[in-house]
Every structure is written in structure tokens, then in C-alpha cells.
Design an enzyme around this catalytic site. Sequence first.
Site, PDB file in Angstrom:
ATOM      1  N   MET A  22      63.560  -7.340 -32.803  1.00 59.97           N
ATOM      2  CA  MET A  22      62.504  -6.810 -31.969  1.00 59.97           C
ATOM      3  C   MET A  22      61.245  -6.751 -32.370  1.00 59.97           C
ATOM      4  O   MET A  22      60.972  -5.394 -32.583  1.00 59.97           O
ATOM      5  CB  MET A  22      63.001  -5.678 -31.096  1.00 59.97           C
ATOM      6  CG  MET A  22      64.263  -6.001 -29.986  1.00 59.97           C
ATOM      7  SD  MET A  22      63.625  -6.952 -28.722  1.00 59.97           S
ATOM      8  CE  MET A  22      62.903  -6.131 -27.513  1.00 59.97           C
ATOM      9  N   HIS A  23      60.390  -7.775 -32.839  1.00 59.12           N
ATOM     10  CA  HIS A  23      59.127  -7.416 -33.433  1.00 59.12           C
ATOM     11  C   HIS A  23      58.166  -7.331 -32.310  1.00 59.12           C
ATOM     12  O   HIS A  23      58.349  -7.200 -31.196  1.00 59.12           O
ATOM     13  CB  HIS A  23      59.040  -8.876 -34.050  1.00 59.12           C
ATOM     14  CG  HIS A  23      59.090  -8.847 -35.569  1.00 59.12           C
ATOM     15  ND1 HIS A  23      58.861  -9.676 -36.696  1.00 59.12           N
ATOM     16  CD2 HIS A  23      59.965  -7.880 -36.127  1.00 59.12           C
ATOM     17  CE1 HIS A  23      59.463  -9.340 -37.387  1.00 59.12           C
ATOM     18  NE2 HIS A  23      60.126  -8.334 -37.633  1.00 59.12           N
ATOM     19  N   ALA A  24      56.946  -6.988 -32.797  1.00 59.33           N
ATOM     20  CA  ALA A  24      55.976  -6.722 -31.754  1.00 59.33           C
ATOM     21  C   ALA A  24      55.815  -7.828 -30.591  1.00 59.33           C
ATOM     22  O   ALA A  24      55.745  -7.177 -29.262  1.00 59.33           O
ATOM     23  CB  ALA A  24      54.431  -6.677 -32.557  1.00 59.33           C
ATOM     24  N   TYR A  79      58.501  -5.587 -42.384  1.00 64.16           N
ATOM     25  CA  TYR A  79      57.492  -5.943 -41.130  1.00 64.16           C
ATOM     26  C   TYR A  79      56.935  -4.678 -40.585  1.00 64.16           C
ATOM     27  O   TYR A  79      55.777  -4.730 -40.088  1.00 64.16           O
ATOM     28  CB  TYR A  79      58.249  -6.942 -40.300  1.00 64.16           C
ATOM     29  CG  TYR A  79      57.741  -7.101 -38.976  1.00 64.16           C
ATOM     30  CD1 TYR A  79      56.994  -8.239 -38.809  1.00 64.16           C
ATOM     31  CD2 TYR A  79      58.194  -6.344 -38.055  1.00 64.16           C
ATOM     32  CE1 TYR A  79      56.061  -8.204 -37.577  1.00 64.16           C
ATOM     33  CE2 TYR A  79      57.427  -6.397 -36.656  1.00 64.16           C
ATOM     34  CZ  TYR A  79      56.506  -7.469 -36.529  1.00 64.16           C
ATOM     35  OH  TYR A  79      55.912  -7.484 -35.145  1.00 64.16           O
TER      36      TYR A  79
END
Lengths: 570, 88
Positions: B14-16, A122
Site C-alpha cells: 500500500m504505497h502512497a 520507501y
Amino acid sequence: MKGIGVSPGIAIGKAFVLQRQEALMTGVLLSNETEILQEVERFDLAVNRAVHDIETLTSDRNHTLQDDELAVLETHIELLTDPQIRADIVEKIETEKKNANDALIEVIDNFVLIFESMDDEYMRGRSIDIKDISRRILGRLKGQRETAAPAFGPDTIIIAEDISPSDTITMDIKHVVGFATQAGSKTSHTAIIARSKGIPAVAGCGEALGGITTGDLIILDGSNGLVYVNPDQEIMDAYLIKRTAFRQQRAQLLALKDTQAITTDGEKITLSANISGADDMAEVFDKGGEGVGLFRTELLFMGRDSFPSEDEQFEFYKNAALQAKGKPVVVRTLDIGGDKHLPYFNLPAELNPFLGYRAIRICLDRKDLFMSQLKAILRASVFGDLKIMFPMISGLQELRQAKNILGEAKSELLRDAVAFNAGIKVGVMIEIPSAAITADILAKEADFFSIGTNDLCQYTLAVDRMNEKIAHLYDPFNPGVLRLIKNVIEQGCQNNIHVGMCGEMSSDPLATLLLLGMGLKDFSMSAAAIPAIKNIIINNSMAKAKEIQHKVMAMDSSEKIMAYLKEATQ
Amino acid sequence: MISADYIITAAEGMHARPATALVRLVKNFKSTVSLKKGDKVVKLNSLLNILSLMIKGGDTISIIVEGDDEADAAAAIDLFFNEQLKGL
């Protein structure tokens, strides 16, 4: 040409090659303090304008954006104004006397490098967002306005090195039927957007894609990751048929995905999935699964040269719990032996391995192995709704022994002040005839049952399902097997405990109505089988299922039963 | 100075999207807010720095708040990690 299929489906159309201007260094050096001050100002102004460009995009009423597109643009505004990026660029302008253009390219290249080397797919994919905002600032530094997106004809397949969020948002996507990119993977932006819009896409095609020019006829197979350029008639004909079939299948799937599995007379049935790891969860939800009825833990133990530590196991179970997003996950404790062997765990050769040292029998004997697995599952239980299921239980004594060891595992965690779900549910996999017959006794001390029809059938009929010579005798519709299954379901219901089924029979369309009629409310199967079974449930009633069950239980052979079920299921 | 530990309960970490929300939340306060994971500490005003920590679901992180309005900031951050993060 071969790439990675990142969004399934077949697209046939004309190529449009998306050209991207290469960011070039200028080599200009600033000569004095005034120029440096001006250059920093020029950079700040370009950033402000780029932010304004995005804000215009988000407030444009002619251009409705989806939630996830808005989120991407919000993230881009944050990146444009990121103090770390600005600090690095200003430092380059002040100390190395570079102009804003060159400072920006160098700083961005550095961040792109950092993100592309991360060991998380990701995060590697986020480099495209950083490149995207860099292009916006560069364009503004050169005084260019946002270039208008090209107009596409119908049935356009976009060919590009990679596709950025800005591209897909400004692009007139209604004519786009497919994407093919040189770079990228399943988690890249192209893949996510393509899947959310149901557009077939192939990523990671590499340099070969460079040979395509705008206007080429393209077939794109997003299910298998294939791209054909100017294909011959034979391939074209085959793909026209495949495309029709895929579209029909998708329409059916979509119609069913968010439909609850409720019979025509209002009985809610739970359809869950069997998984081998956290990665399977995406497909489970995709196919409309409501949780996990069987989480096989063997995958973690295979393909390695020693037992996984408690911590490794904890990570494995925790990931599954997190990916299940609060939905129940039934974790089956280690089920090795029989036909499943571990290279680092020497099991002596046995005459009858399926009747031998396997599953819970090994765990009760090797308490050390069992303890570390149970502690790992307990620790992971705070991250979701995990339940524990013991395989190959033959009677109450074994269930009690296993529960005692679980109690010890809990005490050790309590002593060490480690968090776990103290009320975790404990169930029995019913796959040995003696357990099925004594379901009334087991139900008093288990929180749930799950019927494992594969082993239950082979043990009841004394048929080795691996032996081809007698494979025809392996028959889940044998009246003896059906009576056992019915007893388990009835005893579970009478004792108010949950009964599910996780064997192959639960995905057999022929068995669905019969099992419903017996009172089974929870079917667990491979995710791919869920839509077909759901389709049967929503088109039939409990009343009909009960009637079928009555008739079947009065029949004397599986031939008659199967013939009747075939007719009744039509 | 106020400091608190949190376990990241969002599966993706904690992705964008959540990181953007957190940076914007912190901007509402005057206090300096830092995030610590392992031995790395970053200021919570840079999205890029948060992303570069690669915070995953199940990770434990510490938040350190320092400034005039630290009590309010810490309460808002508490709400973010304990309630809002799951929905992002």
C-alpha cells in the site's frame, strides 16, 4: 565528493543552490478561548488555501504534468486534509495553547520522526511529502502566496538539501541537467523523478555539498555517484567524452527497450533474464527483459549460518513473484556442491566435486531440505507465474523421484489447506550429457527444458572450467557440444515442450543466429546482455539463421565455426 | 458490520498512490471503515495512518465496515482490493 548514484548519466553545468526557509517556532501562547477558536479557524483556512494552491497547479493548462506527478499532488491533497494531522494539531492548540504555526511544526516533526525510523526505505522517503505539505501550510499561515519558481539558465545542476515533489513540479525543469542532494537514497523523490526524466542525479552527498555556491562549475556522474566542483581541464575532457558515449548508449538502449524481439521474417523470440533475487527485477524490466529464465536460489542460502526456514524461503520467492508482475519466473531448486559451499552444511571433501555430491543429488538424499524448498516455492506460486526447474538431472529416474517429492509437498499443503498453484510447470535443466542425449525420453515427462551450457560444455568435453591450464579446451562451439544442444532443442520441439537456454552461451552474440537456426525460442541471460542480443535478432531473419545452422553443423572444427559465425553475424 | 480479509497483491504494497485511492473511495460512503493489520487498527479516513502500517505486498489485512451503507461500501472495497489495486 562521493554520494549515491541514483540516476545514471553524466551532467556538466552550473550549480544552482536551492535555499529553503527554515521553519521557526514562535513561542507564542494563546491567552483565551476566543483566540483558540480563531487559531483553529486560521489553521483550517491555511489548509484550504494550500489545497487550492495545489488544485490550481493541477488545472494549469500551461503546465502539463505527468501521471506520476499528478498522483503525488493528489496524495499531498489527502495529506493536507488528513484528519489525524488536524486532530493532533487542534489538540495542541486547545490544550497546550500553542499557535497554529508552532502546533504544526511539532506535529509534523513527530510524524517525520515516525516515518524516518521505519524499516522500509520507501516509507522513510515519504517523510519528504509530509515536510512538503507542512511548508505549504506554514507559508499560507504567514499569508505568503506560492513563491514563483526561480528561472534557470541552460545546463543547470540543482544543489539542495533534498528536493521535494512541489519543487520538481513547479520548477522549470527543461534547463535542469542534473541533481545533487545532501540527503536521500535510491527511492527518494529526487531519485524517482530524475530517473523518470532521464536526468543524472547523485543523492546522499552529505554536508560537503554545502560548500557549493550558485554558479560553480559542476560535473555530476550519476552512474558512479560522484560530484566534481570546479574540476580541472583533465577531468573535464575525460567527462566530455564519457558524456557523449553515455548519451549514444542510452539512445540505443531506449530505442530497443520496448521493441519486441522479432526477426525480420516475423518470428517472435523471448528474451528473459537470470536473477538472484527480487531486487534484480527492476533492471530486468529496464533492459527490456520479458521474464526470468533462471532464478538462482543460492543467494538466500549463502552468507548465513543455518538453512533458511520454509517461511524465510517463502518470503524470498514470493517477493520475486510479486516483483515480476505476472511475468514467468523459472525457479531453480538448490544447486550447491561443486564449487558452491555453505559454511553450515558440511560437505565432505571429494576428489571430483563437480562429479560428486551436488545439486539434485543432495536434494534427493536430504529430502527434508528439498521438501521445505518445494513447499516454499509452491506457497509463493499464488503470487505470480512461478515454474520449478530441477538442476543436474541425469536421467528419467531422477526426474521421477524429484516429481514424486514435489507431489508429496503438494499433498501436505492440500492437507493443511494452504493455497498453491496446482498446475505449476516443472522443467529440467539440461546440463549433463546423458540428459541431453535422452532428451526425447525426458521430454515425455517434463513441461520444459532449459539448457545450462556452462556445465553441459564442461561435462561433454571433460574440461574443468575452473582449471586455468586447460581453460582453452573449454569450448561451447565444439561440434560435439553443438550436436548435443541441437538434439535437445529438436526433441523439445517434436514433443511440443518449451525449450530455453540459460547458460552463458545465450548471451554470446556469436552464438545467437546459430541457436535461432536450431529452433531456440527462449534466451535467458544477465539483464545487461539483453539489448545487444535483441539487436541481432531484430536485424536478421529465421531463413538466414537456418542457413547458418546448416553450414555450421557441417563444419569439423570450432575454429572454422567461430570464424564463419564472426563473418555471418557482422 | 461486515468484515473481510484480503491479501495485498500489488508488489509494492500500500504505497502512497493506492492508499490515496482507497481513502478517496471510502469517503464516498457514510459507513465507518477500519483497516486491521496484525493487532493494529486504523480508521480508513487518514492516509497517514494507512501509510504508517507499512502494508507490503503479500501481507494479509482485514477490513471492517460499519454503518447504513455498509453493504455498498464493502462491495466497493472488495472490488478495490481484488481488481483495481493491481493496476495502481
